[in-house]
Design a protein around this motif. Structure first.
Motif, PDB file in Angstrom:
ATOM      1  N   HIS A 127     -69.067  62.690   6.296  1.00 54.16           N
ATOM      2  CA  HIS A 127     -67.859  62.572   7.111  1.00 54.16           C
ATOM      3  C   HIS A 127     -67.786  63.736   8.102  1.00 54.16           C
ATOM      4  CE1 HIS A 127     -66.275  59.207   4.921  1.00 54.16           C
ATOM      5  NE2 HIS A 127     -66.421  59.842   3.775  1.00 54.16           N
TER       6      HIS A 127
ATOM      7  N   ARG B 217     -69.026  66.588   2.071  1.00 54.07           N
ATOM      8  CA  ARG B 217     -68.789  65.560   3.086  1.00 54.07           C
ATOM      9  C   ARG B 217     -69.494  64.242   2.782  1.00 54.07           C
ATOM     10  NH1 ARG B 217     -67.245  67.729   8.157  1.00 54.07           N
ATOM     11  NH2 ARG B 217     -67.006  69.990   8.105  1.00 54.07           N
ATOM     12  N   VAL B 218     -70.299  64.196   1.735  1.00 51.22           N
ATOM     13  CA  VAL B 218     -71.066  62.978   1.460  1.00 51.22           C
ATOM     14  C   VAL B 218     -70.120  61.802   1.212  1.00 51.22           C
ATOM     15  CG1 VAL B 218     -72.691  61.857  -0.126  1.00 51.22           C
ATOM     16  CG2 VAL B 218     -73.037  64.246   0.546  1.00 51.22           C
ATOM     17  N   ALA B 219     -70.398  60.696   1.868  1.00 51.62           N
ATOM     18  CA  ALA B 219     -69.579  59.498   1.718  1.00 51.62           C
ATOM     19  C   ALA B 219     -69.739  58.899   0.329  1.00 51.62           C
ATOM     20  CB  ALA B 219     -69.986  58.469   2.771  1.00 51.62           C
ATOM     21  N   THR B 220     -68.685  58.318  -0.178  1.00 54.59           N
ATOM     22  CA  THR B 220     -68.800  57.533  -1.408  1.00 54.59           C
ATOM     23  C   THR B 220     -69.315  56.137  -1.049  1.00 54.59           C
ATOM     24  OG1 THR B 220     -66.605  56.573  -1.266  1.00 54.59           O
ATOM     25  CG2 THR B 220     -66.769  58.715  -2.356  1.00 54.59           C
ATOM     26  N   ARG B 221     -69.687  55.387  -2.073  1.00 56.16           N
ATOM     27  CA  ARG B 221     -70.137  54.015  -1.810  1.00 56.16           C
ATOM     28  C   ARG B 221     -69.015  53.172  -1.212  1.00 56.16           C
ATOM     29  NH1 ARG B 221     -72.565  53.109  -7.501  1.00 56.16           N
ATOM     30  NH2 ARG B 221     -72.851  55.340  -7.175  1.00 56.16           N
ATOM     31  N   TRP B 222     -67.792  53.544  -1.558  1.00 53.44           N
ATOM     32  CA  TRP B 222     -66.648  52.763  -1.056  1.00 53.44           C
ATOM     33  C   TRP B 222     -66.409  53.057   0.415  1.00 53.44           C
ATOM     34  CZ3 TRP B 222     -67.246  50.273  -5.202  1.00 53.44           C
ATOM     35  CH2 TRP B 222     -67.424  50.913  -6.420  1.00 53.44           C
ATOM     36  N   ASP B 223     -66.619  54.305   0.795  1.00 48.21           N
ATOM     37  CA  ASP B 223     -66.540  54.642   2.223  1.00 48.21           C
ATOM     38  C   ASP B 223     -67.547  53.794   3.006  1.00 48.21           C
ATOM     39  OD1 ASP B 223     -64.720  56.744   1.706  1.00 48.21           O
ATOM     40  OD2 ASP B 223     -66.319  58.227   1.505  1.00 48.21           O
TER      41      ASP B 223
ATOM     42  N   HIS C 153     -76.004  54.076  -0.925  1.00 47.17           N
ATOM     43  CA  HIS C 153     -75.191  53.766   0.252  1.00 47.17           C
ATOM     44  C   HIS C 153     -75.694  52.479   0.912  1.00 47.17           C
ATOM     45  CE1 HIS C 153     -74.349  58.322   0.316  1.00 47.17           C
ATOM     46  NE2 HIS C 153     -73.199  57.740   0.062  1.00 47.17           N
TER      47      HIS C 153
ATOM     48  N   PHE D  57     -67.741  57.134  -9.614  1.00 45.75           N
ATOM     49  CA  PHE D  57     -68.193  56.660  -8.296  1.00 45.75           C
ATOM     50  C   PHE D  57     -67.544  57.366  -7.110  1.00 45.75           C
ATOM     51  CE2 PHE D  57     -68.744  52.602 -10.891  1.00 45.75           C
ATOM     52  CZ  PHE D  57     -70.108  52.766 -11.038  1.00 45.75           C
ATOM     53  N   GLY D  58     -66.839  58.463  -7.355  1.00 44.05           N
ATOM     54  CA  GLY D  58     -66.213  59.151  -6.228  1.00 44.05           C
ATOM     55  C   GLY D  58     -66.341  60.661  -6.382  1.00 44.05           C
ATOM     56  N   LEU D  59     -67.411  61.083  -7.027  1.00 39.68           N
ATOM     57  CA  LEU D  59     -67.581  62.514  -7.302  1.00 39.68           C
ATOM     58  C   LEU D  59     -68.254  63.277  -6.170  1.00 39.68           C
ATOM     59  CD1 LEU D  59     -68.723  62.025 -11.000  1.00 39.68           C
ATOM     60  CD2 LEU D  59     -66.654  63.239 -10.313  1.00 39.68           C
ATOM     61  N   GLU D  60     -68.664  62.582  -5.136  1.00 43.47           N
ATOM     62  CA  GLU D  60     -69.443  63.229  -4.075  1.00 43.47           C
ATOM     63  C   GLU D  60     -68.860  64.537  -3.578  1.00 43.47           C
ATOM     64  OE1 GLU D  60     -69.142  60.055  -4.494  1.00 43.47           O
ATOM     65  OE2 GLU D  60     -70.982  59.025  -3.977  1.00 43.47           O
ATOM     66  N   PRO D  61     -67.549  64.606  -3.273  1.00 46.68           N
ATOM     67  CA  PRO D  61     -67.064  65.860  -2.676  1.00 46.68           C
ATOM     68  C   PRO D  61     -67.198  67.068  -3.594  1.00 46.68           C
ATOM     69  CG  PRO D  61     -65.407  64.098  -2.520  1.00 46.68           C
ATOM     70  CD  PRO D  61     -66.504  63.591  -3.399  1.00 46.68           C
TER      71      PRO D  61
ATOM     72  N   ALA E 230     -66.265  72.763   4.097  1.00 48.52           N
ATOM     73  CA  ALA E 230     -65.153  71.822   4.279  1.00 48.52           C
ATOM     74  C   ALA E 230     -65.514  70.459   3.717  1.00 48.52           C
ATOM     75  CB  ALA E 230     -64.813  71.704   5.763  1.00 48.52           C
ATOM     76  N   SER E 231     -64.481  69.740   3.303  1.00 47.46           N
ATOM     77  CA  SER E 231     -64.709  68.409   2.724  1.00 47.46           C
ATOM     78  C   SER E 231     -64.851  67.337   3.790  1.00 47.46           C
ATOM     79  CB  SER E 231     -63.549  68.042   1.800  1.00 47.46           C
ATOM     80  OG  SER E 231     -62.374  67.853   2.568  1.00 47.46           O
ATOM     81  N   GLY E 232     -64.396  67.611   4.994  1.00 49.61           N
ATOM     82  CA  GLY E 232     -64.373  66.553   6.004  1.00 49.61           C
ATOM     83  C   GLY E 232     -63.389  65.437   5.663  1.00 49.61           C
ATOM     84  N   ARG E 233     -62.505  65.708   4.707  1.00 50.32           N
ATOM     85  CA  ARG E 233     -61.551  64.700   4.220  1.00 50.32           C
ATOM     86  C   ARG E 233     -60.135  65.259   4.236  1.00 50.32           C
ATOM     87  NH1 ARG E 233     -66.268  63.768   1.112  1.00 50.32           N
ATOM     88  NH2 ARG E 233     -66.547  61.603   0.460  1.00 50.32           N
TER      89      ARG E 233
END
Lengths: 363, 363, 363, 363
Positions: free
Chosen positions: A243, A265-271, A297, B260-264, B349-352
């Motif tokens: 992101h 900043r890595v996108a999730t699969r849902w993103d 992804h 499934f949302g651990l990326e950040p 930064a998270s970019g989120r």
């Protein structure tokens, strides 16, 4: 490495796109193989295709399983000016690896070349085109299915690339690594798209440097530019897996986190499912990824568009859509996560309360 | 799969630790192979060792190149109760793959088993121990170098595992997936460590469920507990590759982002260098990772401790320490990033901006 | 300033508390008047009572309207060692202002004194007690209704204060500016509470230095300490109006934002309603605020506890509970905000994407 | 209320601006007095001038002490359609209060009117202008020094207001509550500025609805628009005291935090010093604030521009510039905060790790 090969795909890229199919591209090689230990950041050259072909083959396989319909040759920056001595072997080996894996899944092989350092230093059309032709000779000899000119900051050099690639008679796709503000000299996305199509590209779009949302915004501007000029083309998007709402004109390389602190900043699969849907709604039919785009992804693109395409990719045997694979978990609150709404509305935390949300780009 | 193999390592785990060496463990298999398309979330079973051995071998290779001195058999949850019918082939194939790759780099093979579902449902010592012995027979037949009992929430079951593993005469390491609050029933880390050592473990520590900082805090409590009891052991830490300052007692599985949302939350290589240094300073000499720990994280451990160990891992040929590989970049502000201070003080930064920093655990 | 006055309140503080009433304290003077231009940060002395009595009277009035049942004399740091020459006039004027306003609303006047700099530098009981007695003589002469010893970091000095205040025969409340880790020398909140009650305090608790959640946690520990000792007292909490989850033992003064960058931490009225409810549920019956607690925060306490108390404060004529005053707004999405659930579930954004969520305390 | 008054200021607004002076406006009345208990959110009418004149006078005094050179009459929304029956008394009392306080500090009195609800519902020029004239008669009778038309969303209504105000012969300032995207119907800031100047405004700019940075961006666009049209005017900015990088066209009222959860967005004094400097550099010479702008924010403008103006405001007797008042603090790390660089580089934390940095506007 053993001589590679495999059956050719049944239909070409243009047949597919003209037939209304969604073509799924592949994802990240440089950044992903850097993390796996086979590419050096800063150099960003693909000598791994000869040094560690198993590692490269494995990554191709993962993208194929995830749903990719195109295996791009791992030839980024593999021009004679960047890899003297080695460039020819690298390009040849990359073609063989791509063909070998593509043959296992009716995928296409795309010969891929990118901007040169010669252009930046000298801007000399003849020298730049000569570099392109050197790589191209290997691609033609290895009989790739089509060609991609990607990661161009300057529309002028991108046009030169398209002109050279067109000489082969193979379909040409061209993507620039620009955002909504346009190329280095301020040529707008719309104007870039017009020039690329006029030079002979059948497919245009963007790759790298900007995240999913920003990349789609840029493609939208390209589409509007073509429309205003009365031109037509197929559209393609291969965004970062990161992101980047805070990027400036130069994209993610100017962020202070580049290249070793981009994790949050890595996108999730849902993103990425959202990205795939928005790309589809925008009329983009060649949808893939670039740096930071991992195999899962790519699978997310294939799963989001499974209703339109009618099938799931092989790797979905290991993934229950929208988290449904969690339905056997022993903790009830984890089983409760097996629904689309849960993941779509999740606002994932960074786990970093001492860090900001956005950064100021350098330079 | 062809029968695999390779030369045995020259020295055992205890010889190394007693000789003062730093032993580097490996990293994430389940989460990493889920993202690569070979493991199903929710099930979390390692059938990939027979279905897709190339993918598993490749990941072992990446950890070896990154500096791992131990190849753990990919046998998580591969007990008879979880994988009936398949469990024996899976355990055997996992041992072969681990040995094949270990042999390429003087690494040790560790047979690994974890908590059972039988324990949770029945708590029956005889049944649980029988399950352990089934896996163990394969490990012994395949002649693994030592044994790891890992990912135990209940100290009681962990002790049973150690008791069974000790029967082989091989060295036993035991790690629990607990945080500073202790096991499910509130047994403190210090008390857990005492029980494990009394049961016969030579190496104790934690793995999984908590991030680098929290895991080290737990190991510190274990060390204090052993010290207070007048006992000695080697210490081991294999934390998550995710930051989890907001975890409750149950660790990362209770975070709403799991799995499934651990990326950040993924740690940077610099976070892991800090973790390696702190672990070392705490007296921990077996340092590796668990879920989310990618090959480059393992390389970061090896690079941080290279001064103590006297050598770099093979994959460092593709990595300039503290970003030095960027020194040839064309943009001067990127070249300016080639220094330790830059990366150590970076707050990524998270970019989120629409997401929070922390989450409230479920349940 | 003209001599002030007004009718005395009908019932004393202990009668009220023993009768089961909720007593609402007042809020921030130093920080609030600093922002209004009448107090100098760093000095934090209350010379405004003589220099700008209108400004101080107005703030008393705002708290009275908001629901405060106690007007504390604005005599923080007004001891002879901090304000030589001026201290007596300041204490007298502060009492008059408090009484004048209290008389308009049946509120009590509490003479308030705090820790001394003499204690920190010399630790001399006789000198410290002498300082307390100087202020106390004014309070007695002005016939305040009860006494508060507040903002003590050291339990020893707090006990001395209570001992001196008890000599007057008036009810004594004592609050420390400590968190769950206890006083400067590590005396726990529970032990502090025991010592204060044994010294003669009828009401004990905390004020300042920590935010609402942390302050309630400390009071809970005090209550547990008293219970374990078989002692009884009334409880009081006057927390900061700032969120301080990241404070260390020293509280908010050690945060890098203190005192001129605390804005993003200011509690909303809904945060304070929650604080009031939790305080009430904990058995605390004297609930107010300290630095950062503005009049509308006090009103939020009074509104939250209106069902128990049976009435709203005067200033609620200008506030529809849970946002109901918005029901006439022209924009429908703003009218939609007039419900409890909306405000209770709101996660207010900082508007500062380049800033972190938490800070590391200095020192 | 007794008839009020005070000496008239020595020079008018245009004399000051044309003489190159910086004129400092005042700040927030509605939001500030809501928090003090005298204004009802949703209604946002200024009946406090008759109900609680002491509270209003005190706030005027605080702004005067902080450095304001203009006392705006507190007559926002005090038109006949919003306050029937009461409007005339309210406007008269507001003028008296403003004059009384202005007379204590050589400040000017500005009669202020804003957009009407009649315009939104009927769009009838005659009715709207009649409403303006009713308020204006009071302003003329009370002999205000100049007039401000503020908080207009529609340029058409703003022009009508300027036309009516011009009839008095007094100087007219006009500010719109718009952002860079322009007015409700999409008229750009530049075009708005041109229309306002053509209608007779001597001073143009923006007030309210957007934070410091966004407001300055809008004024810049206004200046460019005037320049392109070959017109001249004085510029004025009175931004929110809240940060609003995430606002849409409608400004802060559309943020989900409006109006009861805006606390985390409040600007620090250092943010306002930066705003004052940037405004000055942009050529703006009338600099003040609107909702959320507290007295200490106004003081920050006066302190930032003290070098240019040659003097500090009265309230600076209670403020050491750049934190210098902390130099006597007992903790050395707090004394270390007494420097410009410290506060300029501070990134203040929200203390709210479960909250995001930005919000999505409603509607």
């Amino acid at each position: 490495m053993a001589p590679a090969g495999g059956p050719r795909a049944d239909r070409g890229i243009l047949e597919r796109l003209e037939g209304g199919e969604v073509v799924i591209g592949d994802g990240s090689f440089l950044i992903t193989l850097e993390k796996r230990g086979y590419v050096k950041a800063g150099l960003w050259t693909p000598e791994a295709v000869v040094e560690h072909p198993d590692a490269v083959r494995q990554l191709h396989m993962e993208f194929l399983r995830a749903g990719s319909n195109v295996m791009q040759t791992f030839t980024f920056s593999a021009s004679e000016d960047n890899m003297e001595g080695k460039w020819e072997d690298v390009n040849a080996a990359a073609c063989d690896l791509a063909r070998e894996v593509a043959g296992k899944g009716n995928a296409l092989v795309a010969g891929s070349l990118c901007q040169t350092s010669v252009y930046r230093h000298h801007g000399d059309e003849a020298r730049v085109k000569k570099l392109f032709r050197l790589q191209l000779e290997v691609f033609v000899r290895k009989n790739v299915d089509f060609l991609i000119a990607e990661y161009f900051e300057h529309i002028e050099e991108a046009v030169w690339a398209v002109e050279v690639l067109k000489e082969t008679g193979k379909p040409v796709a061209a993507t620039m690594c620009i955002g909504p503000e346009g190329d280095v000299r301020g040529v707008t996305p719309g104007a870039c798209a017009v020039k690329l199509v006029e030079a002979g590209a059948s497919i245009v779009g963007v790759n790298c440097r900007f995240g999913p949302r920003v990349s789609l915004k840029t493609v939208r501007l390209m589409k509007e530019g073509l429309g205003a000029a009365g031109l037509k083309a197929h559209f393609m998007v291969q965004s970062l897996g990161f992101h980047t709402p805070d990027c400036g004109k130069g994209g993610f390389v100017d962020l202070p986190e580049y290249p070793f602190g981009l994790e949050p900043r890595v996108a999730t699969r849902w993103d990425i499912q959202k990205y795939a849907r928005e790309a589809y709604n925008l009329g983009v039919r060649y949808i893939g990824g670039c740096c930071g785009f991992e195999p899962y992804h790519i699978r997310a693109i294939a799963e989001e568009l499974a209703p339109e395409r009618g099938f799931l990719p092989p790797a979905s045997e290991k993934h229950g859509s929208w988290g449904s694979g969690l339905d056997m978990h022993t903790k009830p609150w984890i089983r409760a996560r097996t629904q689309r709404e849960y993941w779509e509305s999740l606002l994932p935390a960074s786990g970093r309360p001492f860090c900001p949300s956005l950064s100021k780009p350098d330079a």
